[in-house]
Write an enzyme that holds these catalytic residues in place. Structure first.
Site, PDB file in Angstrom:
ATOM      1  N   VAL A  91      16.830  56.655  73.937  1.00 17.95           N
ATOM      2  CA  VAL A  91      15.960  55.546  73.553  1.00 17.95           C
ATOM      3  C   VAL A  91      15.764  54.541  74.692  1.00 17.95           C
ATOM      4  CG1 VAL A  91      16.472  55.779  71.100  1.00 17.95           C
ATOM      5  CG2 VAL A  91      17.900  54.274  72.505  1.00 17.95           C
ATOM      6  N   HIS A 107      13.511  60.007  69.528  1.00 16.26           N
ATOM      7  CA  HIS A 107      14.309  59.143  68.656  1.00 16.26           C
ATOM      8  C   HIS A 107      13.961  57.670  68.784  1.00 16.26           C
ATOM      9  CE1 HIS A 107      17.504  62.585  68.700  1.00 16.26           C
ATOM     10  NE2 HIS A 107      16.490  62.835  67.898  1.00 16.26           N
TER      11      HIS A 107
END
Length: 230
Positions: A91, A107
């Protein structure tokens, strides 16, 4: 001029760990001292929204002091010789900061926020903190733009298409235990070469043509670069 081969990279926590970003899957199942379900699930958000917001605010603040490592940089430089697509489970924005131009985050992204009412409303953050009272255009609280456990992975279909067009598929720093991302390897064309870079040979059965590079991300990507040039 011959067409560049499509080099597709699936990256995981192992590549970011070398830039100082901590992961929870290597040891005790805790992420920065928290049970992951407290800070990475819709249930955790409903139970203690303030805790979840603070957790990701601290992750963003931590990211400000981290820098891309050589693995990120080499992958960006490979765009000179290959059509490079990066599919990352991470991320952080280290691939982008290193110069990679085509990155898909399965994600989510720390550098963005989303509406807690409408997941399609996503906003770039120009600061590291989301505060209580920061609202989307529909009036609901902003939450981290993170795909939590139990939520759909919205970019999975796009990732499957990219994996299915790979001439070379490289897995870096992921144990291939997190689904659905781990299943991407099953969409790689049968004649394409797969490289797996990880210091530990994962205990998963890969029936395709796989070359294992049992090194950490930085040294493994250097080895990969040499192999692809020969």
């Amino acid at each position: 001029m011959s067409k560049k081969k499509h080099l597709v990279v699936l990256s995981g926590a192992g590549i970011s760990a070398e830039s100082g970003i901590k992961t929870f899957r290597d040891s005790d199942g805790l992420w920065e001292g928290h049970d992951v379900m407290e800070v990475a699930s819709p249930e955790g958000w409903r139970r203690n929204r303030a805790l979840v917001q603070d957790f990701y605010n601290q992750r963003r603040k931590q990211l400000l002091s981290c820098r891309p490592n050589q693995a990120h940089t080499i992958l960006a430089e490979m765009e000179q010789d290959f059509n490079v697509s990066i599919i990352t489970q991470n991320v952080d924005d280290l691939h982008e900061r290193a110069g990679s131009s085509k990155v898909i985050h399965l994600h989510g992204e720390l550098s963005k926020a989303q509406s807690s009412l409408d997941p399609s409303l996503v906003y770039d953050l120009d600061h590291w903190e989301i505060k209580e009272g920061d609202l989307c255009e529909k009036g609901s609280q902003l939450r981290p733009y993170i795909v939590w456990f139990g939520e759909q992975v919205p970019k999975m279909d796009e990732a499957i298409q990219i994996a299915g067009s790979a001439d070379i598929f490289v897995v870096i720093g992921t144990s291939l235990q997190v689904y659905p991302a781990a299943g991407l390897v099953n969409y790689v064309p049968a004649l394409s070469q797969i490289y797996l870079i990880d210091p530990i040979n994962p205990s998963v059965g890969l029936s395709k043509n796989v070359i294992y590079i049992l090194e950490n991300a930085t040294s493994g990507v250097k080895t990969l670069e040499k192999m692809l040039k020969t």
